[in-house]
Design an enzyme around this catalytic site. Structure first.
Site, PDB file in Angstrom:
ATOM      1  N   TRP A  83       3.707  -3.041  28.196  1.00 24.61           N
ATOM      2  CA  TRP A  83       2.236  -3.035  28.396  1.00 24.61           C
ATOM      3  C   TRP A  83       1.541  -2.705  27.071  1.00 24.61           C
ATOM      4  O   TRP A  83       0.476  -3.237  26.776  1.00 24.61           O
ATOM      5  CB  TRP A  83       1.820  -2.014  29.448  1.00 24.61           C
ATOM      6  CG  TRP A  83       2.323  -2.202  30.859  1.00 24.61           C
ATOM      7  CD1 TRP A  83       2.690  -1.187  31.716  1.00 24.61           C
ATOM      8  CD2 TRP A  83       2.463  -3.422  31.618  1.00 24.61           C
ATOM      9  NE1 TRP A  83       3.065  -1.706  32.938  1.00 24.61           N
ATOM     10  CE2 TRP A  83       2.934  -3.063  32.903  1.00 24.61           C
ATOM     11  CE3 TRP A  83       2.247  -4.763  31.326  1.00 24.61           C
ATOM     12  CZ2 TRP A  83       3.206  -4.013  33.891  1.00 24.61           C
ATOM     13  CZ3 TRP A  83       2.526  -5.726  32.314  1.00 24.61           C
ATOM     14  CH2 TRP A  83       2.988  -5.344  33.571  1.00 24.61           C
TER      15      TRP A  83
ATOM     16  N   ARG B  93       8.849  -0.881  30.561  1.00 23.35           N
ATOM     17  CA  ARG B  93       7.702  -1.713  30.943  1.00 23.35           C
ATOM     18  C   ARG B  93       6.404  -1.130  30.385  1.00 23.35           C
ATOM     19  O   ARG B  93       5.505  -1.869  29.978  1.00 23.35           O
ATOM     20  CB  ARG B  93       7.623  -1.932  32.456  1.00 23.35           C
ATOM     21  CG  ARG B  93       6.696  -3.108  32.796  1.00 23.35           C
ATOM     22  CD  ARG B  93       6.841  -3.681  34.195  1.00 23.35           C
ATOM     23  NE  ARG B  93       6.594  -2.723  35.228  1.00 23.35           N
ATOM     24  CZ  ARG B  93       7.521  -2.186  36.003  1.00 23.35           C
ATOM     25  NH1 ARG B  93       8.788  -2.547  35.840  1.00 23.35           N
ATOM     26  NH2 ARG B  93       7.225  -1.318  36.934  1.00 23.35           N
TER      27      ARG B  93
ATOM     28  N   ASP C 212      -0.351   1.324  31.226  1.00 23.62           N
ATOM     29  CA  ASP C 212      -0.508   0.036  31.921  1.00 23.62           C
ATOM     30  C   ASP C 212      -1.946  -0.486  31.831  1.00 23.62           C
ATOM     31  O   ASP C 212      -2.194  -1.685  31.830  1.00 23.62           O
ATOM     32  CB  ASP C 212      -0.166   0.152  33.416  1.00 23.62           C
ATOM     33  CG  ASP C 212       1.011   1.049  33.706  1.00 23.62           C
ATOM     34  OD1 ASP C 212       1.261   1.988  32.932  1.00 23.62           O
ATOM     35  OD2 ASP C 212       1.678   0.831  34.730  1.00 23.62           O
TER      36      ASP C 212
ATOM     37  N   GLY D  17      -7.491  19.849  25.798  1.00 18.91           N
ATOM     38  CA  GLY D  17      -6.537  18.981  25.102  1.00 18.91           C
ATOM     39  C   GLY D  17      -5.923  17.944  26.033  1.00 18.91           C
ATOM     40  O   GLY D  17      -6.423  17.671  27.115  1.00 18.91           O
TER      41      GLY D  17
ATOM     42  N   THR E 107      -2.348  16.721  27.933  1.00 17.96           N
ATOM     43  CA  THR E 107      -1.000  17.159  28.322  1.00 17.96           C
ATOM     44  C   THR E 107      -0.252  15.991  28.947  1.00 17.96           C
ATOM     45  O   THR E 107      -0.839  14.953  29.267  1.00 17.96           O
ATOM     46  CB  THR E 107      -1.069  18.322  29.328  1.00 17.96           C
ATOM     47  OG1 THR E 107      -1.895  17.897  30.421  1.00 17.96           O
ATOM     48  CG2 THR E 107      -1.630  19.583  28.695  1.00 17.96           C
TER      49      THR E 107
ATOM     50  N   ASP F 207      -6.058  -0.905  38.281  1.00 14.15           N
ATOM     51  CA  ASP F 207      -5.308  -2.156  38.192  1.00 14.15           C
ATOM     52  C   ASP F 207      -6.115  -3.406  38.558  1.00 14.15           C
ATOM     53  O   ASP F 207      -5.540  -4.489  38.739  1.00 14.15           O
ATOM     54  CB  ASP F 207      -4.050  -2.068  39.064  1.00 14.15           C
ATOM     55  CG  ASP F 207      -2.948  -1.294  38.357  1.00 14.15           C
ATOM     56  OD1 ASP F 207      -2.896  -1.345  37.114  1.00 14.15           O
ATOM     57  OD2 ASP F 207      -2.145  -0.637  39.034  1.00 14.15           O
TER      58      ASP F 207
HETATM   59  N1  GLY Z   1       1.452  -1.029  36.752  1.00 12.55           N
HETATM   60  C1  GLY Z   1       2.583  -0.483  37.384  1.00 12.55           C
HETATM   61  C2  GLY Z   1       3.900  -0.903  36.870  1.00 12.55           C
HETATM   62  O1  GLY Z   1       4.048  -1.401  35.771  1.00 12.55           O
HETATM   63  O2  GLY Z   1       4.854  -0.729  37.580  1.00 12.55           O
END
Ligand code: GLY
Length: 374
Positions: free
Chosen positions: A232, A228, A157, A209, A211, A99
């Site tokens: 993203w 969410r 994300d 592969g 999963t 992040d």
């Molecule tokens: N990146 C974590 C969320 O969207 O909660």
């Protein structure tokens, strides 16, 4: 695009006026904070907790957007302090994760884009190096989170973090950051995006592969559709297209956006998970404000006859959120209510700093703001 946006101009100006009045008060109350929520009406402060949460750059992002739109120096001053406090996270190597883009694009990245400066540049390059170092060469993905059991995990994300790598390549003129970003985006396109345009939140590359592990912030990791995560994908693939010009990312962003728009036909405020049972009803306004930003960028890119779909999708969500889920009272720190951090965990109906951030970013775009902090 202007033509399609014109009918919304009075709404945009009216809402912006309320946001500006409110933020002038909030910025003073939260000048020394790194907020994440305002559940009790007052911002909490992650400076008092463990700095480095993925949400810790959004307050700086809000301050920079407000600075860009108002020109008021006070916003810049507070944003620059915020950026310095985040250095504690940058030096905490074992806790840095995928992040880094959320945190440093909106703080150091914004500052550097606007004013240059060695300190901000250093932060960007340090954060980008740590993000690039998470790349798994064999399986071609940037790993999510830390801990042995998650070493094969990739999350959707991370598409929003890739612009940190594009920026690092721009600054250094060294293509390796961008090459990592593109390799991850290609794998995400192949393995996160389902044929119908929905996405898997988490995939696992460990073993043979790919999963789907038993982990998600939505209702169910295998079959459901965390809104969410979908946002993203809409905005993240759009950004990879904007930074690389590669048409396959644009096609992916459109597919993800079409699925999103199909899922707000009944209720213009996204549910936390588009495929959760009918009850309980958990909305996630942050998914709506983020997806709206992605759609507004898409509307700028596509040919004239395609623009209306994305503008209408974005505006349906923004107008509904503004009508029923916003608090413009300058005496509280809450702006957008009813975010959902995660479906299971009791983290629903919360004001979330990133819900606020994307609401303000959408207004900034609608007012003609051109600076892209991503
Ligand atoms: N990146 C974590 C969320 O969207 O909660």
């Amino acid at each position: 695009m202007d033509g399609y946006l014109k009918p919304y101009a009075p709404w945009v100006d009216g809402v912006w006026e309320k946001v500006e009045r409110k933020m002038r008060s909030v910025r003073e109350r939260s000048a020394d904070k790194i907020p994440y929520t305002a559940d009790s009406g007052v911002h909490d402060d992650w400076k008092e907790k463990k700095i480095g949460r993925w949400t810790n750059g959004f307050w700086a992002g809000i301050l920079w957007l407000m600075y860009l739109e108002t020109g008021e120096e006070r916003y810049r001053e507070i944003a620059q302090h915020n950026e310095e406090w985040l250095d504690r996270a940058l030096l905490d190597a074992e806790n840095l994760n995928h992040d880094a883009g959320f945190i440093w694009l909106l703080s150091a990245g914004a500052n550097f884009r606007l004013f240059g400066g060695e300190a901000s540049k250093n932060r960007i390059l340090t954060a980008a190096s740590s993000l690039a170092a998470r790349y798994n060469i064999e399986k071609r993905f940037i790993r999510a989170w830390n801990g042995e059991e998650k070493k094969g995990y990739s999350i959707i994300d991370c598409m929003m973090n890739l612009p940190l790598l594009y920026l690092a390549s721009d600054i250094t003129k060294d293509p390796r950051f961008e090459l990592v970003a593109r390799a991850h985006a290609d794998s995400a396109l192949k393995n996160h995006l389902r044929a119908d345009g929905s996405v898997y939140h988490v995939v696992n590359y460990e073993g043979d592969g790919v999963t789907i592990p038993d982990k998600t912030q939505g209702y169910d990791p295998q079959h459901s559709s965390w809104a969410r995560g979908q946002a993203w994908a809409v905005y993240g693939f759009t950004l990879s297209y904007l930074h690389t010009g590669d048409e396959k990312y644009l096609a992916a962003a459109k597919r993800a956006a079409h699925y999103f728009i199909a899922n707000i036909i009944d209720d213009p405020v996204p549910l936390c998970d588009f495929r959760a049972p009918d009850e309980p009803v958990y909305h996630d306004t942050s998914a709506g404000t983020c997806a709206a930003c992605g759609m507004l960028e898409l509307a700028k890119i596509v040919p004239e006859y395609e623009k209306k779909l994305y503008v209408s999708g974005a505006m349906r969500m923004l107008c509904a959120i503004e009508k029923d889920y916003c608090d413009f009272d300058p005496e509280t720190d809450v702006l957008v209510k009813n975010g959902c951090e995660a479906y299971h965990d009791g983290l629903q109906d919360l004001p979330l700093i990133y819900g606020d951030y994307y609401f303000i970013e959408a207004l900034y775009k609608l007012r003609g703001g051109k600076e892209l902090l991503w």
